[in-house]
Design a protein around this motif. Structure first.
Motif, mmCIF file in Angstrom:
data_model
loop_
_atom_site.group_PDB
_atom_site.id
_atom_site.type_symbol
_atom_site.label_atom_id
_atom_site.label_comp_id
_atom_site.label_asym_id
_atom_site.label_seq_id
_atom_site.Cartn_x
_atom_site.Cartn_y
_atom_site.Cartn_z
ATOM 1 N N ASN A 4 0.810 -1.219 0.000
ATOM 2 C CA ASN A 4 0.000 0.000 0.000
ATOM 3 C C ASN A 4 0.844 1.271 0.000
ATOM 4 O OD1 ASN A 4 0.896 0.077 2.593
ATOM 5 N ND2 ASN A 4 -1.107 -0.053 3.553
ATOM 6 N N LYS A 5 2.145 1.135 -0.202
ATOM 7 C CA LYS A 5 3.011 2.301 -0.374
ATOM 8 C C LYS A 5 4.249 1.868 -1.151
ATOM 9 C CE LYS A 5 3.375 3.321 3.986
ATOM 10 N NZ LYS A 5 3.747 3.979 5.213
ATOM 11 N N ASN A 6 5.029 2.825 -1.577
ATOM 12 C CA ASN A 6 6.249 2.512 -2.308
ATOM 13 C C ASN A 6 7.324 1.960 -1.378
ATOM 14 O OD1 ASN A 6 5.257 3.550 -4.789
ATOM 15 N ND2 ASN A 6 5.847 5.619 -4.194
ATOM 16 N N ILE A 7 8.107 1.044 -1.919
ATOM 17 C CA ILE A 7 9.306 0.548 -1.248
ATOM 18 C C ILE A 7 10.479 1.067 -2.065
ATOM 19 C CG2 ILE A 7 10.652 -1.483 -0.576
ATOM 20 C CD1 ILE A 7 7.986 -1.147 0.954
ATOM 21 N N ILE A 8 11.364 1.817 -1.428
ATOM 22 C CA ILE A 8 12.492 2.437 -2.124
ATOM 23 C C ILE A 8 13.774 1.750 -1.681
ATOM 24 C CG2 ILE A 8 13.738 4.584 -2.527
ATOM 25 C CD1 ILE A 8 11.068 6.004 -1.717
ATOM 26 N N LEU A 9 14.463 1.135 -2.636
ATOM 27 C CA LEU A 9 15.706 0.431 -2.346
ATOM 28 C C LEU A 9 16.888 1.347 -2.640
ATOM 29 C CD1 LEU A 9 14.798 -2.992 -3.988
ATOM 30 C CD2 LEU A 9 14.555 -2.325 -1.583
ATOM 31 N N THR A 10 17.720 1.570 -1.624
ATOM 32 C CA THR A 10 18.914 2.376 -1.801
ATOM 33 C C THR A 10 20.136 1.506 -1.566
ATOM 34 O OG1 THR A 10 19.064 3.105 0.504
ATOM 35 C CG2 THR A 10 17.708 4.444 -0.980
ATOM 36 N N GLY A 11 21.270 2.030 -1.969
ATOM 37 C CA GLY A 11 22.529 1.324 -1.780
ATOM 38 C C GLY A 11 23.503 1.737 -2.861
ATOM 39 N N PHE A 12 24.727 1.325 -2.680
ATOM 40 C CA PHE A 12 25.771 1.704 -3.624
ATOM 41 C C PHE A 12 25.562 0.983 -4.951
ATOM 42 C CE2 PHE A 12 30.299 2.271 -4.914
ATOM 43 C CZ PHE A 12 30.369 3.632 -4.722
ATOM 44 N N MET A 13 26.226 1.484 -5.981
ATOM 45 C CA MET A 13 26.169 0.844 -7.298
ATOM 46 C C MET A 13 26.543 -0.633 -7.154
ATOM 47 S SD MET A 13 28.325 3.767 -9.347
ATOM 48 C CE MET A 13 29.334 4.303 -7.962
ATOM 49 N N GLY A 14 25.736 -1.506 -7.740
ATOM 50 C CA GLY A 14 26.049 -2.934 -7.725
ATOM 51 C C GLY A 14 25.636 -3.658 -6.454
ATOM 52 N N ASN A 77 2.499 2.185 -4.876
ATOM 53 C CA ASN A 77 2.579 0.716 -4.888
ATOM 54 C C ASN A 77 3.706 0.171 -5.761
ATOM 55 O OD1 ASN A 77 0.241 0.659 -3.241
ATOM 56 N ND2 ASN A 77 -1.010 0.882 -5.071
ATOM 57 N N ALA A 78 4.817 0.871 -5.803
ATOM 58 C CA ALA A 78 5.946 0.434 -6.630
ATOM 59 C C ALA A 78 7.127 0.026 -5.760
ATOM 60 C CB ALA A 78 6.369 1.555 -7.573
ATOM 61 N N ILE A 79 7.940 -0.843 -6.334
ATOM 62 C CA ILE A 79 9.259 -1.152 -5.788
ATOM 63 C C ILE A 79 10.214 -0.320 -6.629
ATOM 64 C CG2 ILE A 79 10.965 -2.931 -5.298
ATOM 65 C CD1 ILE A 79 8.258 -3.352 -3.848
ATOM 66 N N ILE A 80 10.968 0.559 -5.989
ATOM 67 C CA ILE A 80 11.798 1.518 -6.721
ATOM 68 C C ILE A 80 13.260 1.322 -6.369
ATOM 69 C CG2 ILE A 80 12.273 3.976 -7.082
ATOM 70 C CD1 ILE A 80 9.231 4.323 -6.055
ATOM 71 N N SER A 81 14.051 1.069 -7.387
ATOM 72 C CA SER A 81 15.500 0.977 -7.241
ATOM 73 C C SER A 81 16.078 2.337 -7.593
ATOM 74 C CB SER A 81 16.044 -0.093 -8.191
ATOM 75 O OG SER A 81 17.447 -0.014 -8.265
ATOM 76 N N THR A 82 16.795 2.944 -6.650
ATOM 77 C CA THR A 82 17.378 4.253 -6.914
ATOM 78 C C THR A 82 18.796 4.117 -7.438
ATOM 79 O OG1 THR A 82 18.355 4.514 -4.709
ATOM 80 C CG2 THR A 82 16.073 5.272 -5.005
ATOM 81 N N GLY A 83 19.231 5.127 -8.171
ATOM 82 C CA GLY A 83 20.639 5.211 -8.502
ATOM 83 C C GLY A 83 21.405 5.427 -7.211
ATOM 84 N N GLY A 84 22.669 5.044 -7.191
ATOM 85 C CA GLY A 84 23.463 5.122 -5.965
ATOM 86 C C GLY A 84 23.545 6.512 -5.364
ATOM 87 N N GLY A 85 23.464 7.560 -6.192
ATOM 88 C CA GLY A 85 23.599 8.919 -5.694
ATOM 89 C C GLY A 85 22.295 9.610 -5.363
ATOM 90 N N LEU A 86 21.171 9.030 -5.733
ATOM 91 C CA LEU A 86 19.896 9.713 -5.505
ATOM 92 C C LEU A 86 19.679 10.091 -4.041
ATOM 93 C CD1 LEU A 86 16.576 9.361 -7.254
ATOM 94 C CD2 LEU A 86 16.583 9.249 -4.776
ATOM 95 N N PRO A 87 19.913 9.177 -3.085
ATOM 96 C CA PRO A 87 19.687 9.569 -1.688
ATOM 97 C C PRO A 87 20.620 10.689 -1.221
ATOM 98 C CG PRO A 87 19.834 7.192 -1.891
ATOM 99 C CD PRO A 87 20.259 7.772 -3.195
ATOM 100 N N ILE A 88 21.733 10.854 -1.868
ATOM 101 C CA ILE A 88 22.680 11.899 -1.495
ATOM 102 C C ILE A 88 22.117 13.271 -1.893
ATOM 103 C CG2 ILE A 88 25.073 12.679 -1.728
ATOM 104 C CD1 ILE A 88 24.493 9.670 -0.632
#
Length: 166
Positions: A4-14, A77-88
């Motif tokens: 019922n909400k987005n899941i945002i995955l963060t982390g370094f490249m790879g 309702n999405a699973i979102i993979s961010t680029g490594g720098g987006l959270p920065i």
């Protein structure tokens, strides 16, 4: 399970964000997978390496911010993979969903990447600088995350995330 909400995955490249994101989207009802780097390439109609080469990192970060704002305002309702720098560059990342940091040690990331993968990642051209960037970003990822998952095994990480979001 219905998200019922987005899941945002963060982390370094790879770190496995896209792989885990796709698996999660398949397991969750009425959910889908988005990758912010792929969205930028679609919005810009060119590859990230081309954007970096012709416009520079500053332009790319503005494109990331535009994509984030679209996600925050229009995506549910999405699973979102961010680029490594987006959270920065986007400290308000939690406004778009639950943030999960997929933590992987730098040396393990290097072992995972083949030459083709490294070429797709302009900031990985110099491993010494990439390691420094990793150390800097790790602290920020930890601070901005709602949850941190040590991603040593994809299946275990997926199961851990599913338990967290229930």
């Amino acid at each position: 399970m219905i998200l019922n909400k987005n899941i945002i995955l963060t982390g370094f490249m790879g770190s496995g964000k896209s792989t885990i994101g796709r698996i999660l989207a398949k397991k969750l009802e009425h959910s889908y997978f988005l990758d912010t780097d792929s969205l930028i390439e679609s919005f810009e109609n060119r590859e990230i390496s081309d954007i970096f080469a012709n416009e520079g990192e500053k332009y790319f970060r503005k494109a990331e911010k535009r994509v984030f704002n679209w996600i925050k305002n229009d995506v549910k309702n999405a699973i979102i993979s961010t680029g490594g720098g987006l959270p920065i560059c986007v400290s308000e990342i939690k406004e778009a969903g639950i943030v999960i940091y997929l933590k992987v040690e730098f040396d393990d990331i290097v072992k995972r990447l083949d030459e083709k993968e490294i070429k797709k990642r302009p900031l990985f051209a110099d491993l010494t600088k990439a390691r420094e960037l990793f150390l800097l970003r790790d602290e920020i990822y930890m601070r901005l995350a709602d949850y941190t998952i040590e991603n040593r095994n994809i299946e275990e990480s997926v199961e851990s995330i599913l338990k967290l979001i229930k």
